[in-house]
Scaffold this active site. Structure first.
Site, PDB file in Angstrom:
ATOM      1  N   LEU A 230       0.882  -1.279   0.089  1.00  0.00           N
ATOM      2  CA  LEU A 230       0.111  -0.128   0.099  1.00  0.00           C
ATOM      3  C   LEU A 230       0.881   1.110   0.018  1.00  0.00           C
ATOM      4  O   LEU A 230       0.459   2.265  -0.569  1.00  0.00           O
ATOM      5  CB  LEU A 230      -0.883   0.081   1.219  1.00  0.00           C
ATOM      6  N   ILE A 330     -15.513  28.378 -11.336  1.00  0.00           N
ATOM      7  CA  ILE A 330     -15.593  29.320 -12.328  1.00  0.00           C
ATOM      8  C   ILE A 330     -16.415  28.905 -13.442  1.00  0.00           C
ATOM      9  O   ILE A 330     -16.658  29.750 -14.404  1.00  0.00           O
ATOM     10  CB  ILE A 330     -14.061  29.239 -12.619  1.00  0.00           C
ATOM     11  N   GLU A 356      -7.300   3.679   0.049  1.00  0.00           N
ATOM     12  CA  GLU A 356      -5.927   3.656   0.494  1.00  0.00           C
ATOM     13  C   GLU A 356      -5.241   4.476   1.507  1.00  0.00           C
ATOM     14  O   GLU A 356      -4.499   5.185   1.516  1.00  0.00           O
ATOM     15  CB  GLU A 356      -5.110   3.792  -0.789  1.00  0.00           C
ATOM     16  N   THR A 358      -7.986   6.753   4.491  1.00  0.00           N
ATOM     17  CA  THR A 358      -8.785   8.077   4.611  1.00  0.00           C
ATOM     18  C   THR A 358      -7.796   9.170   5.024  1.00  0.00           C
ATOM     19  O   THR A 358      -6.854   9.016   5.526  1.00  0.00           O
ATOM     20  CB  THR A 358      -9.944   7.848   5.318  1.00  0.00           C
TER      21      THR A 358
END
Length: 378
Positions: A230, A330, A356, A358
């Site tokens: 990870l 915008i 992966e 928070t």
């Protein structure tokens, strides 16, 4: 600040995105379907899978070259970039670092070429942020292993040829290379997603999946193994989200220059320029952070420390989603139309914000390093 090789990798990834992703990605997103297998073959031809790994058909490029590749692909779509991260930095990296020579020869060339697709089974229905509570079990039965459990929110699961499955065994956490056609393995698509729609995500059910000892990753002996994978993949995220943010900013700049209100382009108004200036500032700061972490990863030739990755993931994803939201303001109502990428990027980044790790988990990782106190402890 970039080498010729890195510039070439960036240019190649941009061409792949322009030729194979951008022309149809809005339609894929709207339909909730993308030609993942066809894309995988094209990515394999370009050498985008596991490009920072060496041998077994992998390109052996720099970590920064991989990051730039992820940035260019995510400038087209976050879901498509996730295919590269999962395939290369989770599945292939797990086999490359923890697998046997037999496993490497059997799977890495096929995965690198895109002829095979992999998935990474760690998260579970009741154990997402806390993998220490993993429920999937691996028990030995004679010379074999038997796996039982459920994995969820697994990218590529419905279409994968091989799955890296993590399970709790008597002596800790073990990893297994699981062909998806083995008896007892089933995967179903998770439907009705409102984000990352140009990707395939699923749930894996393991019901008495019997595997030989040769399927176990011999170098993986604890939870640190999947966590290191990870860490590797999060570096791709740190780079990738910059591409989504840049694409939003480029779109908003072009729009603001062409859109006239009160007799002049809205790019000429002070409030609009303030938004554009702040977004450009955060985008370039994020790039410098990603480059710094990439260079550190190359120098130490191994995973970065968790808190280093947390700094990058927390900052860059948080700023990227702010940029996407600001660009939408915008563009007004036109910002939600599929003919522009901004709303799609914003929606995708909502998922990247939580997968992966928070933002809260990464804040606690940094907090633990700052204070020496573990806020995860029960």
């Amino acid at each position: 600040m970039l080498s010729d090789e890195e510039r070439d990798a960036r240019a190649l990834a941009r061409r792949v995105a322009d030729d194979h992703i951008r022309p149809a990605v809005a339609e894929w997103y709207e339909n909730g379907d993308a030609p993942i297998r066809e894309l995988a073959v094209e990515f394999g031809k370009a050498g985008l899978f596991g490009m920072h790994l060496t041998g077994y058909g992998c390109a052996g490029s720099s970590v920064v070259a991989l990051g730039l590749t992820c940035m260019e692909v995510e400038a087209a779509d976050s879901g498509i970039r996730s295919l590269i991260s999962v395939q290369g930095s989770l599945v292939m990296y797990a086999i490359w670092r923890y697998g046997s020579e037999e496993q490497k020869l059997a799977w890495l060339p096929a995965l690198a070429s895109g002829r095979a697709i992999g998935c990474f089974g760690l998260a579970e229905p009741d154990h997402g942020s806390d993998p220490t509570g993993m429920s999937t079990r691996a028990r030995q039965d004679g010379d074999d292993w038997v796996l039982d459990g459920v994995k969820t929110w697994i990218l590529n699961a419905p279409i994968a040829d091989v799955a890296i499955i993590w399970a709790r065994a008597d002596k800790g956490v073990a990893g297994f290379v699981v062909p998806t056609d083995v008896s007892g393995y089933t995967a179903r698509e998770i439907s009705h997603k409102m984000s990352l729609r140009a990707s395939s995500t699923g749930e894996i059910v393991l019901d008495g999946v019997r595997l030989p000892e040769s399927a176990r990753l011999p170098g993986a002996r604890s939870l640190m193994a999947p966590m290191s994978c990870l860490t590797e993949a999060r570096l791709s995220i740190i780079w990738g989200v910059l591409g989504a943010a840049r694409d939003c900013l480029d779109t908003a700049l072009d729009y603001a220059a062409a859109r006239e209100q009160f007799g002049r382009p809205i790019a000429g108004f002070q409030l609009t320029q303030a938004k554009l200036a702040d977004m450009a500032l955060e985008l370039q700061k994020g790039f410098l952070l990603a480059l710094h972490l990439g260079r550190r990863r190359e120098r130490q030739d191994g995973p970065l420390r968790p808190e280093q990755i947390s700094v990058g993931k927390l900052n860059n994803v948080r700023e990227a989603i702010k940029i996407a939201r600001q660009c939408r303001t915008i563009m007004g109502g036109n910002g939600i139309l599929a003919e522009y990428p901004v709303m799609r990027h914003a929606s995708n980044l909502e998922s990247v914000l939580t997968y992966e790790g928070t933002s809260e988990i990464h804040q606690l990782s940094i907090g633990q390093k700052l204070t020496g106190l573990n806020a995860f402890a029960r």
